[in-house]
Design a protein around this motif. Structure first.
Motif, PDB file in Angstrom:
ATOM      1  N   ALA A   1       2.535  -2.906  -5.136  1.00 21.28           N
ATOM      2  CA  ALA A   1       1.528  -3.415  -6.067  1.00 21.28           C
ATOM      3  C   ALA A   1       0.367  -4.076  -5.333  1.00 21.28           C
ATOM      4  CB  ALA A   1       2.167  -4.407  -7.040  1.00 21.28           C
ATOM      5  N   ALA A   2       0.675  -4.845  -4.288  1.00 18.95           N
ATOM      6  CA  ALA A   2      -0.377  -5.516  -3.523  1.00 18.95           C
ATOM      7  C   ALA A   2      -1.259  -4.498  -2.801  1.00 18.95           C
ATOM      8  CB  ALA A   2       0.245  -6.484  -2.524  1.00 18.95           C
ATOM      9  N   PHE A   3      -0.623  -3.481  -2.225  1.00 19.23           N
ATOM     10  CA  PHE A   3      -1.391  -2.470  -1.491  1.00 19.23           C
ATOM     11  C   PHE A   3      -2.270  -1.661  -2.452  1.00 19.23           C
ATOM     12  CE2 PHE A   3      -1.949   1.482   1.002  1.00 19.23           C
ATOM     13  CZ  PHE A   3      -2.450   0.919   2.171  1.00 19.23           C
ATOM     14  N   LEU A   4      -1.724  -1.340  -3.631  1.00 24.85           N
ATOM     15  CA  LEU A   4      -2.511  -0.592  -4.610  1.00 24.85           C
ATOM     16  C   LEU A   4      -3.701  -1.425  -5.090  1.00 24.85           C
ATOM     17  CD1 LEU A   4      -2.864   1.950  -6.360  1.00 24.85           C
ATOM     18  CD2 LEU A   4      -1.404   0.857  -8.077  1.00 24.85           C
TER      19      LEU A   4
ATOM     20  N   VAL B   1      -1.077   6.931  -2.360  1.00 23.04           N
ATOM     21  CA  VAL B   1      -1.275   5.571  -1.839  1.00 23.04           C
ATOM     22  C   VAL B   1       0.061   4.954  -1.453  1.00 23.04           C
ATOM     23  CG1 VAL B   1      -2.059   3.227  -2.407  1.00 23.04           C
ATOM     24  CG2 VAL B   1      -3.410   5.211  -3.132  1.00 23.04           C
ATOM     25  N   SER B   2       1.064   5.128  -2.304  1.00 25.28           N
ATOM     26  CA  SER B   2       2.393   4.586  -2.017  1.00 25.28           C
ATOM     27  C   SER B   2       2.990   5.220  -0.769  1.00 25.28           C
ATOM     28  CB  SER B   2       3.309   4.819  -3.221  1.00 25.28           C
ATOM     29  OG  SER B   2       4.602   4.317  -2.973  1.00 25.28           O
ATOM     30  N   ALA B   3       2.840   6.541  -0.644  1.00 28.47           N
ATOM     31  CA  ALA B   3       3.361   7.237   0.532  1.00 28.47           C
ATOM     32  C   ALA B   3       2.666   6.766   1.802  1.00 28.47           C
ATOM     33  CB  ALA B   3       3.179   8.747   0.354  1.00 28.47           C
ATOM     34  N   TYR B   4       1.381   6.515   1.702  1.00 30.84           N
ATOM     35  CA  TYR B   4       0.632   6.044   2.876  1.00 30.84           C
ATOM     36  C   TYR B   4       1.099   4.647   3.289  1.00 30.84           C
ATOM     37  CZ  TYR B   4      -3.193   5.344   6.113  1.00 30.84           C
ATOM     38  OH  TYR B   4      -3.916   5.136   7.258  1.00 30.84           O
ATOM     39  N   ARG B   5       1.318   3.779   2.312  1.00 27.05           N
ATOM     40  CA  ARG B   5       1.790   2.427   2.620  1.00 27.05           C
ATOM     41  C   ARG B   5       3.085   2.476   3.420  1.00 27.05           C
ATOM     42  NH1 ARG B   5       5.640  -1.097   0.742  1.00 27.05           N
ATOM     43  NH2 ARG B   5       6.318   0.474  -0.778  1.00 27.05           N
ATOM     44  N   ILE B   6       4.001   3.338   3.008  1.00 29.18           N
ATOM     45  CA  ILE B   6       5.286   3.444   3.705  1.00 29.18           C
ATOM     46  C   ILE B   6       5.080   3.939   5.136  1.00 29.18           C
ATOM     47  CG2 ILE B   6       7.477   4.701   3.747  1.00 29.18           C
ATOM     48  CD1 ILE B   6       7.317   4.691   0.635  1.00 29.18           C
ATOM     49  N   LYS B   7       4.250   4.960   5.316  1.00 32.57           N
ATOM     50  CA  LYS B   7       3.991   5.477   6.664  1.00 32.57           C
ATOM     51  C   LYS B   7       3.310   4.421   7.539  1.00 32.57           C
ATOM     52  CE  LYS B   7       3.645  10.506   6.265  1.00 32.57           C
ATOM     53  NZ  LYS B   7       2.761  11.679   6.509  1.00 32.57           N
ATOM     54  N   ALA B   8       2.357   3.705   6.965  1.00 28.69           N
ATOM     55  CA  ALA B   8       1.651   2.678   7.728  1.00 28.69           C
ATOM     56  C   ALA B   8       2.602   1.581   8.174  1.00 28.69           C
ATOM     57  CB  ALA B   8       0.519   2.088   6.885  1.00 28.69           C
ATOM     58  N   GLN B   9       3.561   1.234   7.325  1.00 30.45           N
ATOM     59  CA  GLN B   9       4.552   0.225   7.691  1.00 30.45           C
ATOM     60  C   GLN B   9       5.497   0.762   8.767  1.00 30.45           C
ATOM     61  OE1 GLN B   9       6.009  -0.632   3.716  1.00 30.45           O
ATOM     62  NE2 GLN B   9       4.836  -2.539   3.607  1.00 30.45           N
ATOM     63  N   GLN B  10       5.876   2.028   8.659  1.00 26.10           N
ATOM     64  CA  GLN B  10       6.759   2.622   9.652  1.00 26.10           C
ATOM     65  C   GLN B  10       6.106   2.692  11.027  1.00 26.10           C
ATOM     66  OE1 GLN B  10       7.595   6.362   7.736  1.00 26.10           O
ATOM     67  NE2 GLN B  10       9.425   5.594   6.676  1.00 26.10           N
TER      68      GLN B  10
ATOM     69  N   TYR C   1      -3.811  16.751   2.386  1.00 27.85           N
ATOM     70  CA  TYR C   1      -3.986  15.299   2.393  1.00 27.85           C
ATOM     71  C   TYR C   1      -2.938  14.613   3.262  1.00 27.85           C
ATOM     72  CZ  TYR C   1      -7.762  14.799  -1.031  1.00 27.85           C
ATOM     73  OH  TYR C   1      -8.978  14.793  -1.657  1.00 27.85           O
ATOM     74  N   THR C   2      -1.757  15.177   3.349  1.00 22.59           N
ATOM     75  CA  THR C   2      -0.752  14.626   4.269  1.00 22.59           C
ATOM     76  C   THR C   2      -1.265  14.693   5.699  1.00 22.59           C
ATOM     77  OG1 THR C   2       1.120  15.175   2.831  1.00 22.59           O
ATOM     78  CG2 THR C   2       1.589  14.896   5.179  1.00 22.59           C
ATOM     79  N   ALA C   3      -1.841  15.844   6.078  1.00 22.68           N
ATOM     80  CA  ALA C   3      -2.412  15.983   7.423  1.00 22.68           C
ATOM     81  C   ALA C   3      -3.562  15.005   7.623  1.00 22.68           C
ATOM     82  CB  ALA C   3      -2.887  17.422   7.640  1.00 22.68           C
ATOM     83  N   ALA C   4      -4.398  14.844   6.604  1.00 21.06           N
ATOM     84  CA  ALA C   4      -5.540  13.931   6.708  1.00 21.06           C
ATOM     85  C   ALA C   4      -5.070  12.480   6.846  1.00 21.06           C
ATOM     86  CB  ALA C   4      -6.441  14.081   5.494  1.00 21.06           C
ATOM     87  N   MET C   5      -4.030  12.112   6.104  1.00 22.02           N
ATOM     88  CA  MET C   5      -3.521  10.734   6.194  1.00 22.02           C
ATOM     89  C   MET C   5      -2.865  10.480   7.544  1.00 22.02           C
ATOM     90  SD  MET C   5      -2.280   9.742   2.307  1.00 22.02           S
ATOM     91  CE  MET C   5      -1.345  11.233   1.941  1.00 22.02           C
ATOM     92  N   ASP C   6      -2.232  11.494   8.113  1.00 24.48           N
ATOM     93  CA  ASP C   6      -1.678  11.351   9.462  1.00 24.48           C
ATOM     94  C   ASP C   6      -2.799  11.144  10.479  1.00 24.48           C
ATOM     95  OD1 ASP C   6       0.935  11.553   8.625  1.00 24.48           O
ATOM     96  OD2 ASP C   6       1.114  13.703   9.066  1.00 24.48           O
ATOM     97  N   ALA C   7      -3.899  11.888  10.312  1.00 25.30           N
ATOM     98  CA  ALA C   7      -5.051  11.715  11.201  1.00 25.30           C
ATOM     99  C   ALA C   7      -5.638  10.320  11.039  1.00 25.30           C
ATOM    100  CB  ALA C   7      -6.110  12.778  10.900  1.00 25.30           C
ATOM    101  N   LEU C   8      -5.660   9.830   9.817  1.00 22.34           N
ATOM    102  CA  LEU C   8      -6.192   8.493   9.568  1.00 22.34           C
ATOM    103  C   LEU C   8      -5.330   7.425  10.223  1.00 22.34           C
ATOM    104  CD1 LEU C   8      -8.135   6.569   8.245  1.00 22.34           C
ATOM    105  CD2 LEU C   8      -6.920   6.869   6.078  1.00 22.34           C
TER     106      LEU C   8
END
Length: 347
Positions: free
Chosen positions: A263-266, A243-252, A116-123
């Motif tokens: 909370a807002a992202f969730l 979901v939390s990990a994805y939010r951080i990566k998306a912000q980075q 899922y980490t690889a999939a979220m990176d692809a996303l």
């Protein structure tokens, strides 16, 4: 032999004659699969190579959008199959072969975090691709999708007619879900980003297929498709962590503003999941009733569980969620259990 398969073989023969592709003289076509649409897939093999043939009847499927998205994403470094040849008039395509290893078959409690980490990176890479020219995931489309729930799941599968009060209750919830979707950042959305549309390739890479319905829409849509997959479920606490990990990566990576809280992202994610899964209940019902694909009924309990879970999480904050959750548990689940295919389901 069906007429479409005969036409497909004739098309391959014409490609051989034109020497556009090095098939050689000893090639064979074998079925691979169909999907939830009218497309069918075949593998073309010779002595040492293979390709994928797509049969997408032009009166049923728009191959133009598939080819446009494929070429745009491939040029942007997104791992999608190369479109080698296409005949729009007949609805045939020749694609690079990504093999048979679906992400779905590789998932386990031990492997899921890495995959899922690889999939979220692809996303995230997809969300970086410009979405100019893509259709908008706008309010009419969001509402039209959710209307499939009323028409096919409630009306056709369960044979229920909504009263005025029930329709108003659903309309109130749908308004909340649409508002949440439209307040999110707009990115490129695959629209069916899940374990059966991701392929495990060599060297741990993931390949992406079935992207022809791509739109410009809410940032959480594809994340929901992946993490609340209609074909496999994971513990709620684990999903929230992803979901939390994805939010951080998306912000980075600049896809998401740093002011968006966990909370807002969730909440965006959960409400997007409600919209998607309400739609899917209608789609899976339609696939059974209209298209004779009864296997999708097996996944309806999982999808309904996602809906109940999402509604319950916000039932104290949103009266609309509480009302629909109560209605589903008290009225709809008992109606489902009257059908043989759901009589033993625990929800």
């Amino acid at each position: 032999m069906g007429q479409r398969l005969l036409q497909l073989e004739q098309w391959v023969t014409s490609l051989v004659a034109s020497k556009k592709v090095p098939f050689g003289k000893r090639w064979v076509i074998t079925p691979v699969s169909g999907d939830a649409s009218f497309r069918r897939y075949f593998r073309l093999t010779n002595e040492d190579r293979s390709w994928i043939l797509v049969d997408a009847p032009p009166e049923k499927e728009d191959s133009t959008s598939f080819v446009e998205v494929a070429r745009t994403w491939l040029d942007s470094g997104i791992p999608v199959p190369e479109v080698i040849h296409v005949d729009f008039s007949q609805g045939f395509m020749l694609l690079e072969d990504f093999g048979d290893s679906l992400l779905f078959g590789e998932l386990s409690a031990q492997s899921v975090d890495g995959l899922y980490t690889a999939a979220m990176d692809a996303l995230l890479a997809i969300q970086h691709v410009g979405n100019g020219g893509l259709p908008q995931y706008d309010e009419p489309l969001l509402r039209r999708e959710m209307s499939l729930f009323t028409e096919w799941f409630i009306g056709q599968l369960l044979k229920r007619q909504l009263c005025e009060k029930e329709q108003k209750m659903l309309d109130d919830l749908f308004a909340v879900l649409v508002s949440s979707a439209l307040e999110q950042p707009v990115v490129t959305v695959h629209r069916d980003f899940h374990s059966r549309n991701l392929m495990c390739l060599a060297e741990g890479r993931l390949g992406i297929i079935d992207f022809q319905d791509a739109v410009a829409g809410p940032i959480t849509y594809d994340l929901v498709s992946l993490l609340k997959d209609c074909y496999v479920a994971w513990p709620s606490e684990q999903v929230v962590g992803w979901v939390s990990a994805y939010r951080i990566k998306a912000q980075q990576r600049g896809v998401l503003d740093k002011s968006v809280t966990d909370a807002a992202f969730l909440r965006w994610f959960d409400f997007m999941g409600l919209q998607r899964h309400i739609k899917v209940l209608g789609i899976f019902s339609r696939l059974d009733i209209r298209d004779g694909k009864a296997a999708y009924l097996e996944d309806i309990p999982r999808v309904l569980s996602y809906v109940l879970e999402g509604l319950h999480r916000y039932s104290e904050q949103y009266a609309e969620c509480a009302a629909v959750e109560r209605w589903l548990r008290e009225q709809i689940v008992p109606s489902m259990k009257k059908l043989d295919c759901f009589k033993d389901v625990q929800l």
